[in-house]
Design a protein around this motif. Structure first.
Motif, short mmCIF file in Angstrom:
data_model
loop_
_atom_site.label_atom_id
_atom_site.label_comp_id
_atom_site.label_asym_id
_atom_site.label_seq_id
_atom_site.Cartn_x
_atom_site.Cartn_y
_atom_site.Cartn_z
N MET A 93 -35.42 51.20 -23.31
CA MET A 93 -36.26 51.44 -22.06
C MET A 93 -37.00 52.70 -22.37
N GLU A 94 -36.67 53.15 -23.83
CA GLU A 94 -38.19 54.10 -23.92
C GLU A 94 -38.76 54.33 -25.08
N ILE A 95 -40.07 53.16 -24.66
CA ILE A 95 -40.89 53.36 -26.48
C ILE A 95 -42.67 53.93 -25.87
N TRP A 96 -42.57 54.85 -26.64
CA TRP A 96 -43.60 55.59 -26.14
C TRP A 96 -45.14 55.41 -26.99
N GLU A 97 -46.49 55.54 -26.46
CA GLU A 97 -47.06 55.19 -27.37
C GLU A 97 -47.80 56.42 -27.83
N THR A 98 -47.69 57.50 -28.22
CA THR A 98 -47.22 58.44 -28.90
C THR A 98 -47.08 58.49 -30.04
N THR A 99 -45.64 57.61 -30.21
CA THR A 99 -44.87 57.93 -31.97
C THR A 99 -44.86 56.22 -31.79
N GLY A 100 -44.31 54.58 -30.74
CA GLY A 100 -44.06 53.78 -30.90
C GLY A 100 -44.90 52.38 -30.62
N LYS A 101 -46.09 53.37 -30.42
CA LYS A 101 -47.12 52.21 -29.94
C LYS A 101 -47.31 51.26 -31.65
N ALA A 102 -47.21 51.67 -32.70
CA ALA A 102 -47.72 51.01 -33.65
C ALA A 102 -46.64 49.71 -34.09
N ALA A 103 -45.36 50.24 -33.62
CA ALA A 103 -44.05 49.48 -34.25
C ALA A 103 -43.53 48.26 -32.81
N GLY A 143 -43.49 54.23 -16.12
CA GLY A 143 -44.97 54.70 -14.96
C GLY A 143 -44.17 56.97 -15.62
N LEU A 144 -43.34 56.62 -16.43
CA LEU A 144 -43.63 57.73 -17.45
C LEU A 144 -44.88 58.01 -18.11
N GLN A 145 -45.53 58.74 -17.98
CA GLN A 145 -46.87 59.28 -18.78
C GLN A 145 -46.28 60.30 -20.24
N PRO A 188 -51.62 60.19 -29.75
CA PRO A 188 -51.98 59.63 -28.50
C PRO A 188 -51.50 59.56 -27.16
N PHE A 189 -50.98 59.72 -26.42
CA PHE A 189 -50.70 60.16 -24.74
C PHE A 189 -50.66 59.15 -24.07
N GLY A 190 -50.43 59.11 -23.35
CA GLY A 190 -50.17 57.75 -22.18
C GLY A 190 -48.84 56.71 -21.92
N TRP A 191 -48.36 56.17 -22.46
CA TRP A 191 -47.69 55.08 -21.69
C TRP A 191 -46.06 55.50 -22.29
N VAL A 192 -45.25 54.89 -21.29
CA VAL A 192 -44.09 55.47 -21.87
C VAL A 192 -43.32 53.02 -22.11
N ALA A 204 -35.92 42.25 -13.46
CA ALA A 204 -35.44 44.42 -12.42
C ALA A 204 -35.24 45.67 -13.81
N ILE A 205 -35.40 45.03 -15.14
CA ILE A 205 -36.29 45.88 -16.26
C ILE A 205 -37.85 46.26 -16.28
N ARG A 206 -38.11 45.72 -15.76
CA ARG A 206 -40.96 45.20 -15.61
C ARG A 206 -39.78 45.73 -14.48
N ASN A 207 -39.24 45.51 -13.29
CA ASN A 207 -39.54 46.74 -12.34
C ASN A 207 -39.25 47.67 -12.28
N PHE A 208 -39.00 48.33 -13.47
CA PHE A 208 -38.37 50.07 -13.27
C PHE A 208 -39.09 50.96 -13.28
N LYS A 209 -39.24 51.75 -12.49
CA LYS A 209 -40.35 52.99 -12.50
C LYS A 209 -39.66 54.15 -12.36
N LEU A 210 -39.72 55.17 -12.79
CA LEU A 210 -39.40 56.48 -12.68
C LEU A 210 -41.05 57.63 -12.95
N THR A 211 -41.03 58.55 -12.60
CA THR A 211 -42.00 59.66 -12.63
C THR A 211 -41.35 60.76 -13.04
N ASN A 212 -42.39 61.29 -14.39
CA ASN A 212 -42.25 62.17 -14.94
C ASN A 212 -41.82 63.46 -14.38
#
Length: 328
Positions: A94-104, A121-123, A259-263, A281-289
């Motif tokens: 559920m959480e791959i961060w652009e900051t550290t997981g983008k290349a993987a 939806g998380l930044q 980098p910073f941006g999406w999760v 349903a997983i595609r539709n998941f959204k949460l705020t910071n």
């Protein structure tokens, strides 16, 4: 670290009967067309080693259970989990961060075995952070060029006269060791063993107003509740990581900030045919910071059991999570 700031230890568990319990308490009213799943095969969601990721995952898991799916939660290393996603041994993360997981993530998607299910939806932001009181002791901050002038301020018996940067667990990636070398910083990176240990040391230093330079990330309660600032490195571009000639050091990559941006959410490609409604349903998941930071604070700072925090959010946000469930 006191118990009030402890991050729970995570274990892989199967919550037998959880769907029935949740349905009987606060989840009544979801679309009836989705109460019978396409298969009785369990969906395996990964649990990584920080509180926010488990909260995100258990929120999604609770919704999937309400839809009738059996959900298993499987402990997995953040970057190593891609092997399990490619093989189908794991279903979704559920959480791959652009900051550290983008290349993987990009490499996994290229195999055709892992699917990008879109942003949460998380930044995301995670970089070198210091408490506000440090600015008086190192007035050149937040400019990264001031770090060498103040290196001894951050030193420890293990690193002196070099400064000490407290990084996250090695499994998080982040390229901090490479960054130190590429930017010629007089610092040594000391990696925390766990997220809990990282937060505990930051809190201990903050309460004593001791200088500390550490990995801090958002969404998280810490930058919401503590007064501090991130170091301003040269702004990230893809070329910084890929082309050594980019930036201030013509011979080395990683001479910039993170980098910073999406999760994003990701999943095993083969699962789309097995659990199509779940994937939607997983595609539709959204949460705020704000939601995520508040929930993490309730668990890590206020001592609320993690599942109780998740259950409370689900109870108070029915309209939100019910909108994730696909209609027939």
């Amino acid at each position: 670290m006191t118990r009030s700031f402890a991050t729970p230890r995570f274990k892989a568990v199967r919550l037998a009967g959880a769907a029935a319990l949740l349905a009987g308490t606060f989840m009544a009213g979801a679309a009836s067309a989705q109460t019978v799943p396409e298969t009785d095969r369990p969906i395996k969601l990964t649990i990584n080693d920080w509180t926010g990721q488990e909260i995100t995952t258990r929120i999604m898991g609770g919704v999937l259970e309400e839809m009738g799916y059996e959900v298993e939660y499987v402990q997995a290393d953040y970057l190593a989990q891609f092997a399990g996603l490619e093989s189908g041994d794991l279903t979704a993360a559920m959480e791959i961060w652009e900051t550290t997981g983008k290349a993987a993530l990009q490499e996994a998607v290229k195999t055709g075995k892992v699917e990008d299910l879109g942003e949460t939806g998380l930044q995301a932001k995670e970089d070198w952070w210091y408490p506000a009181y440090v600015a008086e002791l190192c007035p050149g901050l937040p400019d990264w060029k001031a770090l060498n002038d103040c290196a001894e301020l951050f030193s420890s018996p293990q690193t002196a006269p070099k400064g000490r940067y407290l990084g996250g667990p090695v499994t998080w990636g982040g390229h901090d060791d490479e960054r130190v070398e590429a930017l010629g910083l007089d610092f040594e990176v000391m990696h925390s063993g766990t997220d809990a240990a990282l937060v505990a040391e930051i809190m201990s230093a903050y309460q004593r107003e001791k200088p500390i330079l550490a990995w801090v990330y958002a969404p998280h309660w810490l930058p919401m509740r503590l007064d501090g600032e991130w170091v301003q490195f040269p702004e990230y571009e893809d070329a910084c990581y890929e082309d050594p000639s980019w930036g201030t050091n013509p011979d080395m990559a990683y001479d910039c900030g993170k980098p910073f941006g999406w999760v994003k959410k990701v999943a095993w490609t083969g699962g789309e045919e097995v659990w199509p409604a779940a994937y939607e349903a997983i595609r539709n998941f959204k949460l705020t910071n704000d939601d995520a930071g508040d929930l993490i604070g309730k668990v890590d700072v206020d001592g609320m059991p993690l599942q109780a925090a998740v259950d409370g959010w689900l109870k108070d946000n029915k309209d939100t999570w019910q909108s994730w469930i696909p209609k027939s």
